[in-house]
Write an enzyme that holds these catalytic residues in place. Structure first.
Site, PDB file in Angstrom:
ATOM      1  N   LYS A  13       0.666  -0.042  -0.097  1.00 20.99           N
ATOM      2  CA  LYS A  13       0.419  -0.018  -1.546  1.00 20.99           C
ATOM      3  C   LYS A  13       1.180  -1.124  -2.266  1.00 20.99           C
ATOM      4  CE  LYS A  13       1.650   4.158  -2.683  1.00 20.99           C
ATOM      5  NZ  LYS A  13       2.110   4.677  -1.381  1.00 20.99           N
ATOM      6  N   ARG A  88       2.116  11.159  -8.318  1.00 21.62           N
ATOM      7  CA  ARG A  88       2.339  11.640  -6.965  1.00 21.62           C
ATOM      8  C   ARG A  88       2.229  13.158  -6.907  1.00 21.62           C
ATOM      9  NH1 ARG A  88       5.559   7.205  -4.997  1.00 21.62           N
ATOM     10  NH2 ARG A  88       6.121   7.366  -2.818  1.00 21.62           N
ATOM     11  N   ARG A 127       9.776  -1.198   9.397  1.00 19.36           N
ATOM     12  CA  ARG A 127       9.862  -1.956   8.152  1.00 19.36           C
ATOM     13  C   ARG A 127      11.323  -2.301   7.809  1.00 19.36           C
ATOM     14  NH1 ARG A 127       6.853   0.406   2.840  1.00 19.36           N
ATOM     15  NH2 ARG A 127       8.509   1.954   2.762  1.00 19.36           N
ATOM     16  N   ARG A 138      15.470   0.482   4.874  1.00 21.39           N
ATOM     17  CA  ARG A 138      15.634   1.332   3.705  1.00 21.39           C
ATOM     18  C   ARG A 138      16.119   2.696   4.158  1.00 21.39           C
ATOM     19  NH1 ARG A 138      10.279   1.239   0.029  1.00 21.39           N
ATOM     20  NH2 ARG A 138      10.517   3.495   0.161  1.00 21.39           N
ATOM     21  N   ARG A 149       8.874  12.336   4.429  1.00 18.89           N
ATOM     22  CA  ARG A 149       8.075  11.746   3.336  1.00 18.89           C
ATOM     23  C   ARG A 149       6.586  11.948   3.563  1.00 18.89           C
ATOM     24  NH1 ARG A 149      10.126   6.092   3.754  1.00 18.89           N
ATOM     25  NH2 ARG A 149       8.573   5.451   2.238  1.00 18.89           N
TER      26      ARG A 149
END
Ligand code: ADP
Length: 207
Positions: A13, A88, A127, A138, A149
């Site tokens: 996204k 969300r 990532r 992260r 998540r």
């Protein structure tokens, strides 16, 4: 054009939001980026959001909705926007619809990026982001948090797909493939033909 980009963590996204918004000439508004900037800036909002984010949970709706309403009231978002990471929850989507209606506006489209879950776990776990010249993972991309998540997405965010479908606003695209190819599918799905034409002209100019 007023667009919501929907898709699970790792669907791409953030990457697509920047490119698509650029082509549409509207700001890309990412709630995740705004929260992360507030966490690094150690603002009050950042302090409120940090624990939820690190755990892979959603920041409470009141905090998030207030933040987005402020952002949408800024002049650059008046004529259109592309929202990445918001809404969300169904409650956030209801609030968004109502606050746009108050301004005499409505969403044009919800574009859903579709990627299967095995691919998502692969993408997220690998990532890295660059912080002060060093590649780091992260906090919420750690494998156990990634799984959480995805669960949060399935339970709280995935129902938005049906919500926007019932409103006649949903368009889904396959988000597996080269970044440029996914962008092309997205612009086509948005009926942004002029943006595609500019794209082709830009490619020619680069030759
Ligand atoms: P992702 O890579 O999972 O799409 P984002 O960068 O969009 O992540 O968001 C990171 C975190 O910020 C989320 O896990 C959540 O804690 C918080 N967040 C972002 N947007 C929202 C939202 N609309 N409502 C609640 N929390 C949010």
């Amino acid at each position: 054009m007023r667009v919501v980009l929907l898709g699970p963590p790792g669907a791409g996204k953030g990457t697509q939001a920047q490119v698509i918004a650029g082509r549409l000439g509207v700001p890309a508004i990412s709630t995740g980026d705004i929260f992360r900037a507030n966490v690094s800036g150690q603002t009050e909002l950042g302090q409120q959001a940090k624990a939820y984010m690190d755990a892979g949970d959603l920041v409470p709706d009141e905090i998030t909705v207030a933040m987005v309403s402020d952002r949408l009231a800024e002049p650059d978002a008046k004529a259109g926007f592309l929202l990445d990471g918001f809404p969300r929850t169904i409650a956030q989507a209801d609030q968004l619809r109502d606050s746009l209606a108050e301004m005499g506006h409505a969403l044009d489209c919800c574009l859903e990026l579709v990627v299967d879950e095995d691919e998502l776990v692969r993408r997220l776990s690998g990532r890295r982001m660059l912080v002060d010249g060093v590649w780091v993972q992260r906090e919420d991309d750690k494998p156990e948090t990634v799984r959480h998540r995805l669960e949060v997405y399935r339970e709280q965010t995935a129902p938005l797909s049906g919500f926007y479908e019932r409103a006649g606003l949903l368009t889904r695209i396959d988000a597996i493939g080269e970044i440029d190819e996914v962008t092309r599918r997205a612009l086509e799905a948005l009926g942004a033909d002029h943006a595609l034409a500019q794209d082709a002209a830009g490619d020619r100019a680069e030759d």
